[in-house]
Design an enzyme around this catalytic site. Sequence first.
Site, PDB file in Angstrom:
ATOM      1  N   GLY A  45      48.709  43.936  37.379  1.00 47.55           N
ATOM      2  CA  GLY A  45      47.508  43.538  38.103  1.00 47.55           C
ATOM      3  C   GLY A  45      46.416  44.557  37.849  1.00 47.55           C
ATOM      4  O   GLY A  45      46.586  45.467  37.023  1.00 47.55           O
ATOM      5  N   ALA A  46      45.298  44.417  38.546  1.00 49.50           N
ATOM      6  CA  ALA A  46      44.182  45.316  38.329  1.00 49.50           C
ATOM      7  C   ALA A  46      44.583  46.767  38.631  1.00 49.50           C
ATOM      8  O   ALA A  46      44.126  47.698  37.980  1.00 49.50           O
ATOM      9  CB  ALA A  46      43.019  44.891  39.198  1.00 49.50           C
ATOM     10  N   GLY A  76      54.902  42.059  35.000  1.00 48.28           N
ATOM     11  CA  GLY A  76      53.527  41.656  35.293  1.00 48.28           C
ATOM     12  C   GLY A  76      52.646  42.869  35.494  1.00 48.28           C
ATOM     13  O   GLY A  76      53.121  44.013  35.603  1.00 48.28           O
ATOM     14  N   LYS A 117      56.551  46.590  42.640  1.00 50.02           N
ATOM     15  CA  LYS A 117      55.128  46.703  42.297  1.00 50.02           C
ATOM     16  C   LYS A 117      54.747  48.168  42.449  1.00 50.02           C
ATOM     17  O   LYS A 117      54.889  48.745  43.530  1.00 50.02           O
ATOM     18  CB  LYS A 117      54.324  45.802  43.258  1.00 50.02           C
ATOM     19  CG  LYS A 117      52.827  45.882  43.101  1.00 50.02           C
ATOM     20  CD  LYS A 117      52.178  44.739  43.859  1.00 50.02           C
ATOM     21  CE  LYS A 117      50.694  44.881  43.980  1.00 50.02           C
ATOM     22  NZ  LYS A 117      50.068  43.688  44.567  1.00 50.02           N
ATOM     23  N   ASP A 142      42.855  35.176  47.963  1.00 47.14           N
ATOM     24  CA  ASP A 142      42.939  35.280  46.498  1.00 47.14           C
ATOM     25  C   ASP A 142      43.933  34.248  45.958  1.00 47.14           C
ATOM     26  O   ASP A 142      44.823  34.571  45.172  1.00 47.14           O
ATOM     27  CB  ASP A 142      43.347  36.704  46.092  1.00 47.14           C
ATOM     28  CG  ASP A 142      42.957  37.034  44.651  1.00 47.14           C
ATOM     29  OD1 ASP A 142      42.170  36.268  44.057  1.00 47.14           O
ATOM     30  OD2 ASP A 142      43.444  38.054  44.129  1.00 47.14           O
ATOM     31  N   SER A 161      48.044  47.664  39.444  1.00 48.22           N
ATOM     32  CA  SER A 161      49.499  47.836  39.554  1.00 48.22           C
ATOM     33  C   SER A 161      50.242  47.364  38.321  1.00 48.22           C
ATOM     34  O   SER A 161      49.705  46.611  37.505  1.00 48.22           O
ATOM     35  CB  SER A 161      49.992  47.029  40.758  1.00 48.22           C
ATOM     36  OG  SER A 161      49.867  45.646  40.482  1.00 48.22           O
ATOM     37  N   LYS A 162      51.481  47.840  38.217  1.00 50.01           N
ATOM     38  CA  LYS A 162      52.414  47.293  37.235  1.00 50.01           C
ATOM     39  C   LYS A 162      53.597  46.798  38.039  1.00 50.01           C
ATOM     40  O   LYS A 162      53.984  47.439  39.024  1.00 50.01           O
ATOM     41  CB  LYS A 162      52.890  48.403  36.283  1.00 50.01           C
ATOM     42  CG  LYS A 162      51.840  48.825  35.281  1.00 50.01           C
ATOM     43  CD  LYS A 162      52.386  49.917  34.388  1.00 50.01           C
ATOM     44  CE  LYS A 162      51.283  50.481  33.519  1.00 50.01           C
ATOM     45  NZ  LYS A 162      51.657  51.760  32.919  1.00 50.01           N
TER      46      LYS A 162
HETATM   47  N1  LIG Z   1      57.882  39.315  43.148  1.00 51.65           N
HETATM   48  C1  LIG Z   1      57.552  39.141  41.881  1.00 51.65           C
HETATM   49  N2  LIG Z   1      58.412  38.576  40.999  1.00 51.65           N
HETATM   50  C2  LIG Z   1      58.062  38.401  39.695  1.00 51.65           C
HETATM   51  N3  LIG Z   1      56.866  38.751  39.182  1.00 51.65           N
HETATM   52  C3  LIG Z   1      55.973  39.318  39.999  1.00 51.65           C
HETATM   53  C4  LIG Z   1      56.255  39.541  41.381  1.00 51.65           C
HETATM   54  N4  LIG Z   1      55.167  40.092  41.974  1.00 51.65           N
HETATM   55  C5  LIG Z   1      54.247  40.206  41.004  1.00 51.65           C
HETATM   56  N5  LIG Z   1      54.710  39.744  39.824  1.00 51.65           N
HETATM   57  C6  LIG Z   1      53.963  39.697  38.537  1.00 51.65           C
HETATM   58  O1  LIG Z   1      53.056  40.786  38.480  1.00 51.65           O
HETATM   59  C7  LIG Z   1      51.688  40.301  38.450  1.00 51.65           C
HETATM   60  C8  LIG Z   1      50.798  41.253  39.228  1.00 51.65           C
HETATM   61  O2  LIG Z   1      51.242  41.327  40.567  1.00 51.65           O
HETATM   62  P1  LIG Z   1      50.226  41.327  41.782  1.00 51.65           P
HETATM   63  O3  LIG Z   1      49.350  40.111  41.675  1.00 51.65           O
HETATM   64  O4  LIG Z   1      50.980  41.486  43.049  1.00 51.65           O
HETATM   65  O5  LIG Z   1      49.418  42.646  41.435  1.00 51.65           O
HETATM   66  P2  LIG Z   1      47.910  43.037  41.799  1.00 51.65           P
HETATM   67  O6  LIG Z   1      47.673  44.423  41.304  1.00 51.65           O
HETATM   68  O7  LIG Z   1      47.696  42.837  43.254  1.00 51.65           O
HETATM   69  O8  LIG Z   1      47.154  41.954  40.951  1.00 51.65           O
HETATM   70  P3  LIG Z   1      45.648  41.428  41.064  1.00 51.65           P
HETATM   71  O9  LIG Z   1      44.899  42.165  40.019  1.00 51.65           O
HETATM   72  O10 LIG Z   1      45.784  39.949  40.754  1.00 51.65           O
HETATM   73  O11 LIG Z   1      45.196  41.678  42.456  1.00 51.65           O
HETATM   74  C9  LIG Z   1      51.783  38.894  39.031  1.00 51.65           C
HETATM   75  O12 LIG Z   1      50.710  38.088  38.620  1.00 51.65           O
HETATM   76  C10 LIG Z   1      53.130  38.432  38.475  1.00 51.65           C
HETATM   77  O13 LIG Z   1      53.045  38.037  37.131  1.00 51.65           O
END
Ligand SMILES: Nc1ncnc2c1ncn2[C@@H]1O[C@H](COP(=O)(O)OP(=O)(O)OP(=O)(O)O)[C@@H](O)[C@H]1O
Length: 460
Positions: free
Chosen positions: A55-56, A53, A80, A187, A58-59
């Site tokens: 996010g904005a 996955g 993450k 969120d 993170s990977k």
């Molecule tokens: N524990 C996990 N198990 C499996 N996949 C995960 C897990 N945590 C995150 N992911 C995957 O990674 C993606 C991004 O994670 P996360 O939402 O924590 O990152 P973020 O940078 O905070 O994202 P956002 O931009 O939504 O704030 C999730 O939408 C999901 O697809």
Amino acid sequence: MNKIKALFSKKDMETVSVKEVDEIRQEEVIKEMVPRFKEQFELNDYKLLCKVGEGAFSKVYKAVPLNTTIAKNHKHVAVKIINKDNLHEKEQKEDSNVGKTTTRQQVLKEVSIHKLISSNCENIVQFIEFKETRSNYYIVQELLDGGEIFNEIVKYTYFSEDLCRHVIRQLGLAIRHLHSMGVVHRDIKPENLLFNPIAYQPNETPKLRKSDDPNTKVDEGVFIPHVGGGSIGIVKLADFGLSKQIFQTNTMTPCGTVGYTAPEVVKDENYSMKVDMWGVGCVLYTMLCGFPPFFDDKIDVLTEKISKGQYTFLKPWWDEISDGAKRCVRKLLEVDPHRRYDIEQFLQDPWLNSFDCEKVAQQVQRKKSRAHARMPPHVDTSLLYSPAAVAMRDAFDISNAVQRIEQEKKRNLLTSLNEDSELLGFTATTGLDDRMFQLRLNSSTIVKRRKHKQELLANK
Ligand SMILES: Nc1ncnc2c1ncn2[C@@H]1O[C@H](COP(=O)(O)OP(=O)(O)OP(=O)(O)O)[C@@H](O)[C@H]1O
């Protein structure tokens, strides 16, 4: 190989099982694997296997823990990774991401909140540990193999009421736990709901709604009460980057993902735990019909709709959805936070507590046989099963929404009208205000997302 030798020296040949040797071999192979990702270089305790996955900021990678204490309880974990340089670059470029995890302090806040709330609740992704190196922050968590509920909505177009109850109740339990600890998530969206998969059991006769295209609708299969449906088992809430411990005090920090943001947040008013209940309403609405309650290409129009609570139960998509489900949505999408359900009221909602798979199945079966006779001739079925779901993530992401506004400014209206083949659009045909549910989805966005998904799969 030393471990294998040691194993044989401890036990005699006959008592050493193939499984024991295989496990050691696997461990050795993993350790020797050449790192595929640059994020691996500063990370010694985990072997990154593939990206699951993004996010904005993170990977997120699936990884194998090499530390035996963690490996005892977790065969795989999710790591993450927040890159410090990217974070600062993005921070400067995208001031639209205000409120997202940006500084070290905010990362540490996410970690401390996640740590605080992840024990004693089955419906919150378990926190394992936090590491910081010169280049990255690493938040190690339990891995949810099924992925995001978002993707399941796209796959099945919408969920049956039983499956909606199954998912939303678990989200409710996660929120009850959060709120009892004075934490507001801020969120709540289908992308932040992850699940453990169960075996998919096909239905002998797939259930259809009249708005479904029978050629393309993927059936969600048999629903088993208290186990799940589709391939969705246990559901857990993730991503505490925007969470805040507020206790009794109200907060005014803008946050959230545009389409799911509560009216009091878009109006810049003080808000409380009730913002999460609005998010629950948006998720429930979306799961029931396959598209979100508030949608518009233009961010100011979207904001206006949210602040006035302008959503409708669109025909024909909502025709077969029960009054109980609609009532529950209404109680959650209540503009006045004082009148909106709190978490306890939600968990006591009659619809939420009325598992009745048999009856629902019979009703759907009866309606299915009448479905096509009732389909209005002018409705193009290829556009009914929501392409909106595919574009939901883009539509609700703040940065994408802002980007779209910029693109729209640049694009000449006439040119865009001529690009018919590039636009997927539909206009509902009832007497309701067309603007409320006119969706113009740029197919190139969909293509981009599909390409991205393929890349993700190729990386696995
Ligand atoms: N524990 C996990 N198990 C499996 N996949 C995960 C897990 N945590 C995150 N992911 C995957 O990674 C993606 C991004 O994670 P996360 O939402 O924590 O990152 P973020 O940078 O905070 O994202 P956002 O931009 O939504 O704030 C999730 O939408 C999901 O697809």
